[in-house]
Design an enzyme around this catalytic site. Structure first.
Site, mmCIF file in Angstrom:
data_model
loop_
_atom_site.group_PDB
_atom_site.id
_atom_site.type_symbol
_atom_site.label_atom_id
_atom_site.label_comp_id
_atom_site.label_asym_id
_atom_site.label_seq_id
_atom_site.Cartn_x
_atom_site.Cartn_y
_atom_site.Cartn_z
ATOM 1 C CB CYS A 225 7.419 8.763 -12.117
ATOM 2 S SG CYS A 225 8.480 9.282 -13.494
ATOM 3 C CG HIS B 102 11.640 11.433 -8.877
ATOM 4 N ND1 HIS B 102 10.791 10.409 -8.547
ATOM 5 C CD2 HIS B 102 11.355 11.736 -10.172
ATOM 6 C CE1 HIS B 102 10.045 10.086 -9.601
ATOM 7 N NE2 HIS B 102 10.369 10.884 -10.602
ATOM 8 C CD GLU B 103 11.864 15.183 -11.485
ATOM 9 O OE1 GLU B 103 10.832 14.935 -10.837
ATOM 10 O OE2 GLU B 103 12.068 14.732 -12.636
ATOM 11 C CG HIS C 129 13.543 10.987 -14.547
ATOM 12 N ND1 HIS C 129 13.022 9.793 -14.985
ATOM 13 C CD2 HIS C 129 12.603 11.532 -13.743
ATOM 14 C CE1 HIS C 129 11.815 9.619 -14.462
ATOM 15 N NE2 HIS C 129 11.539 10.651 -13.707
HETATM 16 C C1 LIG Z 1 2.473 6.516 -5.036
HETATM 17 N N1 LIG Z 1 2.145 7.589 -4.113
HETATM 18 C C2 LIG Z 1 2.200 8.861 -4.539
HETATM 19 O O1 LIG Z 1 2.588 9.199 -5.639
HETATM 20 C C3 LIG Z 1 1.827 9.872 -3.535
HETATM 21 C C4 LIG Z 1 0.573 9.814 -2.924
HETATM 22 C C5 LIG Z 1 0.219 10.790 -1.980
HETATM 23 C C6 LIG Z 1 1.121 11.818 -1.638
HETATM 24 C C7 LIG Z 1 2.388 11.857 -2.237
HETATM 25 C C8 LIG Z 1 3.354 12.941 -1.806
HETATM 26 C C9 LIG Z 1 2.752 10.892 -3.183
HETATM 27 N N2 LIG Z 1 3.975 10.931 -3.830
HETATM 28 C C10 LIG Z 1 4.298 11.914 -4.726
HETATM 29 N N3 LIG Z 1 3.417 12.935 -4.899
HETATM 30 C C11 LIG Z 1 3.812 13.910 -5.749
HETATM 31 N N4 LIG Z 1 2.978 14.992 -5.937
HETATM 32 C C12 LIG Z 1 1.812 15.161 -5.129
HETATM 33 C C13 LIG Z 1 0.696 15.823 -5.907
HETATM 34 N N5 LIG Z 1 1.190 17.047 -6.544
HETATM 35 C C14 LIG Z 1 0.190 17.900 -7.093
HETATM 36 C C15 LIG Z 1 -0.941 17.363 -7.722
HETATM 37 C C16 LIG Z 1 -1.910 18.206 -8.252
HETATM 38 C C17 LIG Z 1 -1.768 19.601 -8.157
HETATM 39 C C18 LIG Z 1 -0.654 20.141 -7.523
HETATM 40 C C19 LIG Z 1 0.313 19.286 -6.995
HETATM 41 CL CL1 LIG Z 1 1.699 19.988 -6.206
HETATM 42 C C20 LIG Z 1 2.332 16.852 -7.414
HETATM 43 C C21 LIG Z 1 3.436 16.144 -6.682
HETATM 44 N N6 LIG Z 1 4.979 13.907 -6.414
HETATM 45 C C22 LIG Z 1 5.795 12.859 -6.187
HETATM 46 N N7 LIG Z 1 6.986 12.868 -6.788
HETATM 47 C C23 LIG Z 1 8.050 11.922 -6.421
HETATM 48 S S1 LIG Z 1 9.520 12.943 -6.425
HETATM 49 C C24 LIG Z 1 8.928 13.831 -7.864
HETATM 50 C C25 LIG Z 1 7.444 14.029 -7.541
HETATM 51 C C26 LIG Z 1 6.616 14.270 -8.791
HETATM 52 O O2 LIG Z 1 6.488 15.401 -9.243
HETATM 53 N N8 LIG Z 1 6.024 13.201 -9.350
HETATM 54 C C27 LIG Z 1 5.220 13.392 -10.508
HETATM 55 N N9 LIG Z 1 5.484 11.838 -5.355
HETATM 56 NI NI NI Z 2 9.763 10.939 -12.604
#
Ligand SMILES: CNC(=O)c1cccc(C)c1Nc1nc(N2CCN(c3ccccc3Cl)CC2)nc(N2CSC[C@H]2C(=O)NC)n1
Ligand code: NI
Length: 187
Positions: A114, A157-158, A161
Site C-alpha cells: 500500500c 483494497h481501494e 480505503h
Molecule cells: C508485500 N508484497 C507485495 O506487496 C507484493 C510483492 C510481489 C508481488 C506483488 C503482487 C505484491 N503485492 C502487491 N503488488 C502490487 N504491485 C506490484 C508492483 N506494481 C508495479 C511496480 C512498478 C511499476 C509498475 C507496477 Cl504495475 C504495482 C502494483 N500492488 C499491490 N497492491 C495490493 S492491492 C492494491 C495494489 C497496489 O497498488 N499497492 C500499492 N500488492
Molecule cells: Ni492502499
C-alpha cells in the site's frame, strides 16, 4: 501533480475515516481530482517518470490517501505482457459499491502493498474472488461491472480505503499465512 509527498501515511487519522459520497453530477473539482489520481498511477508505472519523480509503483489509489475524505478511487491494472499495452482495468470510480460477491475467496500469493504503508506487512489478505460493482464513471454515467482475481483484489483494497480499512486489518495475527480451505491464491 500528485507525488509521494501528496500521499499520507498510516497514522494519519484520515486513513481511518469513512469517506463521504461525492455528489452527482460530478463537480469539476472531483473530475479534476480523478484525472490527477489516474495520472499518478500512469507515472508510477512508467520507469522513467517513476525514477524522475521518486514514485512507488501502484495499480490503485483512493482519495483518502491524498487526505481527501471522498469516495473516489482510481485503478489502472496493466495487462502484464509487453505485446498488449491495453490495461486489463483502467477507471476512475466515483461512489463505488460492491453489490454482490462470490462465495469463493482469494488472496495475492505475495501479499499486498500500500502506498500509505512504508513497511512490508507479510501475510495473506483474503478477499472475495469475484465482485459485482456499481460506480459513477468520469463522464457521470452509472456503471455496473463484474471483476475477478487480481482486478477484484485491487478494487476491494481501494474501496477498503474509503471505509477506513487497511489491508493488514485482514491479516490473521496468529498465523499470517493461515488459509481456510478453498481460498484461491493468485500468483
Ligand atoms: C508485500 N508484497 C507485495 O506487496 C507484493 C510483492 C510481489 C508481488 C506483488 C503482487 C505484491 N503485492 C502487491 N503488488 C502490487 N504491485 C506490484 C508492483 N506494481 C508495479 C511496480 C512498478 C511499476 C509498475 C507496477 Cl504495475 C504495482 C502494483 N500492488 C499491490 N497492491 C495490493 S492491492 C492494491 C495494489 C497496489 O497498488 N499497492 C500499492 N500488492
Ligand atoms: Ni492502499
Amino acid at each position: 501533480m500528485i507525488t509521494m509527498d501528496t500521499i499520507i501515511r498510516e497514522g494519519n487519522p484520515t486513513l481511518r475515516e469513512v469517506a463521504k459520497e461525492v455528489s452527482v453530477p460530478l463537480s469539476d473539482e472531483d473530475i479534476k481530482l480523478g484525472e490527477e489520481m489516474m495520472e499518478f498511477l500512469h507515472n508510477s508505472q512508467d520507469p522513467v517518470k517513476a525514477e524522475e519523480l521518486g514514485l512507488r509503483g501502484g495499480v490503485g489509489l483512493a482519495a483518502p490517501q491524498l487526505d481527501i475524505s471522498k469516495r473516489i478511487i482510481a485503478v489502472h491494472v496493466p495487462s502484464g505482457d509487453l505485446e498488449n499495452p491495453e490495461p486489463t482495468l483502467s477507471a476512475v470510480m466515483y461512489n463505488p459499491k460492491i453489490l454482490s460477491h462470490s462465495v469463493q475467496d482469494a488472496c495475492l500469493g505475495e501479499g499486498e502493498g500500500c502506498l500509505s504503508v512504508d513497511r512490508e506487512v507479510p501475510g495473506y489478505v483474503v478477499r472475495h474472488n469475484k465482485i459485482t460493482l456499481s460506480y459513477v464513471d468520469a463522464a457521470g454515467v452509472k456503471q455496473k461491472i463484474r471483476l475477478k482475481n487480481y482486478e477484484a483484489i485491487v478494487v476491494q483494497h481501494e474501496i477498503d480505503h474509503l471505509n477506513g480499512v487497511m489491508f493488514y486489518d485482514h491479516i490473521n495475527q496468529e498465523n499470517p499465512y493461515a488459509l481456510k480451505d478453498g481460498v484461491l491464491v493468485i500468483e
